[in-house]
Design an enzyme around this catalytic site. Sequence first.
Site, PDB file in Angstrom:
ATOM      1  N   ARG A 194       0.818  -1.219   0.000  1.00 22.95           N
ATOM      2  CA  ARG A 194       0.000   0.000   0.000  1.00 22.95           C
ATOM      3  C   ARG A 194       0.848   1.264   0.000  1.00 22.95           C
ATOM      4  O   ARG A 194       0.436   2.291  -0.533  1.00 22.95           O
ATOM      5  CB  ARG A 194      -0.963  -0.023   1.184  1.00 22.95           C
ATOM      6  N   SER A 195       2.058   1.197   0.545  1.00 24.25           N
ATOM      7  CA  SER A 195       2.969   2.340   0.431  1.00 24.25           C
ATOM      8  C   SER A 195       3.337   2.570  -1.031  1.00 24.25           C
ATOM      9  O   SER A 195       3.542   3.708  -1.460  1.00 24.25           O
ATOM     10  CB  SER A 195       4.244   2.099   1.251  1.00 24.25           C
ATOM     11  N   ARG A 233       1.315  12.974  -9.588  1.00 25.19           N
ATOM     12  CA  ARG A 233       1.158  14.416  -9.371  1.00 25.19           C
ATOM     13  C   ARG A 233       2.443  15.173  -9.704  1.00 25.19           C
ATOM     14  O   ARG A 233       2.405  16.284 -10.227  1.00 25.19           O
ATOM     15  CB  ARG A 233       0.724  14.709  -7.939  1.00 25.19           C
ATOM     16  N   HIS A 247       2.430  15.641 -13.266  1.00 25.08           N
ATOM     17  CA  HIS A 247       1.498  16.715 -13.598  1.00 25.08           C
ATOM     18  C   HIS A 247       2.133  18.086 -13.369  1.00 25.08           C
ATOM     19  O   HIS A 247       1.822  19.050 -14.082  1.00 25.08           O
ATOM     20  CB  HIS A 247       0.212  16.599 -12.773  1.00 25.08           C
ATOM     21  N   SER A 300       8.452   0.545   7.194  1.00 20.68           N
ATOM     22  CA  SER A 300       9.546   0.037   8.015  1.00 20.68           C
ATOM     23  C   SER A 300      10.889   0.622   7.628  1.00 20.68           C
ATOM     24  O   SER A 300      11.786   0.732   8.461  1.00 20.68           O
ATOM     25  CB  SER A 300       9.625  -1.489   7.910  1.00 20.68           C
ATOM     26  N   SER A 336      -2.433   0.717   7.995  1.00 23.22           N
ATOM     27  CA  SER A 336      -3.345   1.596   7.247  1.00 23.22           C
ATOM     28  C   SER A 336      -3.137   3.072   7.562  1.00 23.22           C
ATOM     29  O   SER A 336      -3.077   3.912   6.657  1.00 23.22           O
ATOM     30  CB  SER A 336      -4.804   1.228   7.511  1.00 23.22           C
ATOM     31  N   GLU A 384       0.028   4.477   5.954  1.00 21.35           N
ATOM     32  CA  GLU A 384      -0.106   4.618   4.503  1.00 21.35           C
ATOM     33  C   GLU A 384      -1.001   5.803   4.143  1.00 21.35           C
ATOM     34  O   GLU A 384      -0.692   6.571   3.220  1.00 21.35           O
ATOM     35  CB  GLU A 384      -0.653   3.311   3.917  1.00 21.35           C
ATOM     36  N   ASP A 423       0.372  14.712  -0.765  1.00 17.86           N
ATOM     37  CA  ASP A 423      -0.523  15.738  -1.309  1.00 17.86           C
ATOM     38  C   ASP A 423      -0.151  17.128  -0.788  1.00 17.86           C
ATOM     39  O   ASP A 423      -0.218  18.109  -1.538  1.00 17.86           O
ATOM     40  CB  ASP A 423      -1.983  15.420  -0.977  1.00 17.86           C
TER      41      ASP A 423
END
Length: 183
Positions: free
Chosen positions: A43-44, A54, A57, A85, A147, A150, A158
């Site tokens: 998930r990372s 981004r 972009h 980790s 979770s 992440e 962002d």
Amino acid sequence: MNRRMEIIKELDLTLSKVSDAECEKFLGFFDKKRRYFFAGAGRSGFAIKGFAMRMMHLGYTCFVLGEPTTPSIHENDVLVIASGSGNTASLVSMAEKAKSIGAKVMIITIDPTSKIGKIADAYIQVPAPSPKVQSELSFESIQPMGSLAEQTASLIFDSLVLQLMERDNMTSDEMFKNHANLE
């Protein structure tokens, strides 16, 4: 309280503990004359791919490691890693190889004293719990596994994009010109 609000409270707690100085140092490595390589697992890995998108972009030259069109890394390029980790074997190997070539290495991680953290030129510590890492900054989350870490990493990315937009005088409309148009 509903679970969504509990998650928001956890995110507020972790984001409030992120170091502004670490973020500023991280941002100092971004220059459109350089090339950027992004890597992460699990998930990372999803979070860092969103950041790479981004950055593209914004007009930076970006590559995601593992994609077939990713070229070789060179001296003065930058490898940006997301790893809770900081010790994921494949990512450690990439970081060591990049450093040996003369590239810069940056990481967003729970543990800046990890193998990658120790060789990184810049890091941002994510103050969130994970079963893989014990940190004095973390607490027990209602969410499973890593979770919260992440999610926090994604929001840090962002916020870095917003700061780079300001620094580079870019608007969302200008960035949209680089958005995929063969959809």
